[in-house]
Design a protein around this motif. Structure first.
Motif, short mmCIF file in Angstrom:
data_model
loop_
_atom_site.label_atom_id
_atom_site.label_comp_id
_atom_site.label_asym_id
_atom_site.label_seq_id
_atom_site.Cartn_x
_atom_site.Cartn_y
_atom_site.Cartn_z
N ALA A 92 -4.77 -37.29 77.77
CA ALA A 92 -5.59 -36.14 77.36
C ALA A 92 -6.00 -36.28 75.90
CB ALA A 92 -4.82 -34.84 77.55
N VAL A 93 -7.21 -35.81 75.62
CA VAL A 93 -7.65 -35.65 74.23
C VAL A 93 -7.45 -34.17 73.90
CG1 VAL A 93 -9.59 -35.75 72.63
CG2 VAL A 93 -9.31 -37.54 74.36
N GLU A 94 -6.52 -33.89 73.01
CA GLU A 94 -6.16 -32.51 72.69
C GLU A 94 -7.17 -31.86 71.74
OE1 GLU A 94 -3.90 -31.11 74.40
OE2 GLU A 94 -3.00 -32.92 75.24
N SER A 95 -7.59 -32.61 70.73
CA SER A 95 -8.56 -32.06 69.78
C SER A 95 -9.17 -33.17 68.94
CB SER A 95 -7.90 -31.03 68.85
OG SER A 95 -6.98 -31.67 67.97
N ILE A 96 -10.34 -32.87 68.40
CA ILE A 96 -10.99 -33.74 67.42
C ILE A 96 -11.25 -32.87 66.20
CG2 ILE A 96 -12.97 -35.19 66.88
CD1 ILE A 96 -13.29 -35.71 69.88
N LYS A 97 -10.54 -33.16 65.12
CA LYS A 97 -10.71 -32.40 63.88
C LYS A 97 -11.35 -33.31 62.84
CE LYS A 97 -6.76 -29.34 64.69
NZ LYS A 97 -7.45 -28.10 64.89
N TYR A 98 -12.10 -32.69 61.93
CA TYR A 98 -12.77 -33.48 60.89
C TYR A 98 -12.98 -32.61 59.66
CZ TYR A 98 -16.94 -30.93 62.42
OH TYR A 98 -17.83 -29.94 62.73
N ASP A 99 -13.14 -33.28 58.54
CA ASP A 99 -13.47 -32.60 57.28
C ASP A 99 -14.98 -32.62 57.15
OD1 ASP A 99 -10.74 -32.36 56.77
OD2 ASP A 99 -10.67 -34.24 55.63
N ASP A 100 -15.59 -31.42 57.12
CA ASP A 100 -17.05 -31.38 57.01
C ASP A 100 -17.47 -31.81 55.61
OD1 ASP A 100 -16.72 -29.17 55.33
OD2 ASP A 100 -17.30 -27.70 56.86
N GLU A 101 -18.77 -31.79 55.36
CA GLU A 101 -19.29 -32.31 54.08
C GLU A 101 -18.77 -31.53 52.88
OE1 GLU A 101 -23.49 -34.33 54.98
OE2 GLU A 101 -23.38 -32.22 55.61
N ALA A 102 -18.31 -30.28 53.12
CA ALA A 102 -17.74 -29.48 52.03
C ALA A 102 -16.23 -29.69 51.90
CB ALA A 102 -18.05 -28.00 52.27
N GLY A 103 -15.67 -30.50 52.79
CA GLY A 103 -14.24 -30.77 52.73
C GLY A 103 -13.40 -29.76 53.51
N GLU B 188 -11.77 -28.34 56.94
CA GLU B 188 -11.40 -28.87 58.26
C GLU B 188 -12.08 -28.06 59.36
OE1 GLU B 188 -7.40 -30.55 59.87
OE2 GLU B 188 -7.41 -28.41 60.36
N GLN B 189 -12.69 -28.77 60.30
CA GLN B 189 -13.35 -28.17 61.45
C GLN B 189 -12.78 -28.81 62.72
OE1 GLN B 189 -15.53 -25.74 61.06
NE2 GLN B 189 -15.86 -25.92 58.84
N THR B 190 -12.91 -28.10 63.83
CA THR B 190 -12.55 -28.64 65.14
C THR B 190 -13.82 -28.79 65.96
OG1 THR B 190 -10.38 -27.56 65.07
CG2 THR B 190 -11.16 -28.30 67.23
N MET B 191 -14.05 -29.99 66.45
CA MET B 191 -15.25 -30.24 67.23
C MET B 191 -15.17 -29.52 68.57
SD MET B 191 -16.94 -33.94 67.99
CE MET B 191 -18.48 -34.09 68.86
N GLY C 244 -9.62 -40.81 56.00
CA GLY C 244 -8.97 -39.93 56.96
C GLY C 244 -9.75 -38.68 57.29
N ALA C 245 -11.07 -38.75 57.25
CA ALA C 245 -11.90 -37.56 57.47
C ALA C 245 -11.91 -37.09 58.92
CB ALA C 245 -13.33 -37.82 57.01
N VAL C 246 -11.53 -37.97 59.86
CA VAL C 246 -11.56 -37.62 61.28
C VAL C 246 -10.16 -37.83 61.86
CG1 VAL C 246 -12.57 -38.20 63.53
CG2 VAL C 246 -13.98 -38.33 61.46
#
Length: 197
Positions: free
Chosen positions: A86-97, A99-102, A135-137
């Motif tokens: 399973a893929v539980e989540s994809i989190k990333y740091d947006d351009e402003a830094g 954290e967001q969840t796709m 480590g942005a993603v």
């Protein structure tokens, strides 16, 4: 790129009693040490093969999402651990830094292959823009053959017993000789068919 164990397995692929039978050990006075040797053998085998034996949570850390001009296209490959269930989540740091969840409606997963999990975009979607930083993603996955030792391939369980038993009998560094060579060859024979790295 890195892969971090976020939640380790709750059980090991073999029990202390199984190791005692394998290594012909009597009594309970070394049970804690034997459990440590089993966990160490499992972790070593997972590290050299890329496998996750018992179900666990891992986080794949990337510097960015795939780009359309990448040789692999816009598919995000989770190819440093298998099998992925399973893929539980994809989190990333947006351009402003921040954290967001796709949104999981923007991607699809292909987890059918025992050796490779893939994440692709749905038609019309694009990977989000990220901050240009290490480590942005972060992709969190559930990996492993299952929750119990019986779910693990028999030869992988035997490899854990072989290595833990060898370490029990040889707690210090050993001079390479017939026994050490035999253990190495036996371990390699058991693991070669399973390596994804």
């Amino acid at each position: 790129m890195g892969l971090v164990v976020e939640t380790p397995p709750e059980v090991e692929p073999v029990t202390v009693d199984e190791l005692k039978v394998h290594a012909r050990i009597d009594g309970n006075h070394e049970d804690a040490r034997l459990l440590h040797l089993i966990a160490s053998a499992r972790a070593y085998i997972e590290r050299v093969t890329g496998l996750a034996m018992i179900e666990q949570t891992r986080v794949l850390v990337l510097d960015r999402f795939p780009r359309e001009d990448d040789p692999c296209g816009s598919v995000l490959r989770v190819d440093y651990v298998a099998p992925v269930s399973a893929v539980e989540s994809i989190k990333y740091d947006d351009e402003a830094g921040v954290e967001q969840t796709m949104d999981d409606s923007l991607y699809v997963t292909d987890l059918r292959g025992e050796r490779l999990a893939r994440i692709g975009l749905v038609p019309g979607a694009a990977w989000p823009a990220t901050r240009e930083t290490l480590g942005a993603v972060r992709v969190t996955v559930t990996a492993g053959y299952g929750e119990s030792p019986e779910d693990v391939e028999p030869d992988l369980r035997q490899a854990v017993l072989l290595l833990a038993g060898h370490w029990y009998r040889n707690p210090e560094a050993v001079v390479t000789g017939t026994i050490a060579t035999d253990v190495h060859h036996s371990l390699s024979a058991m693991l070669d068919a399973h390596r994804i790295l």
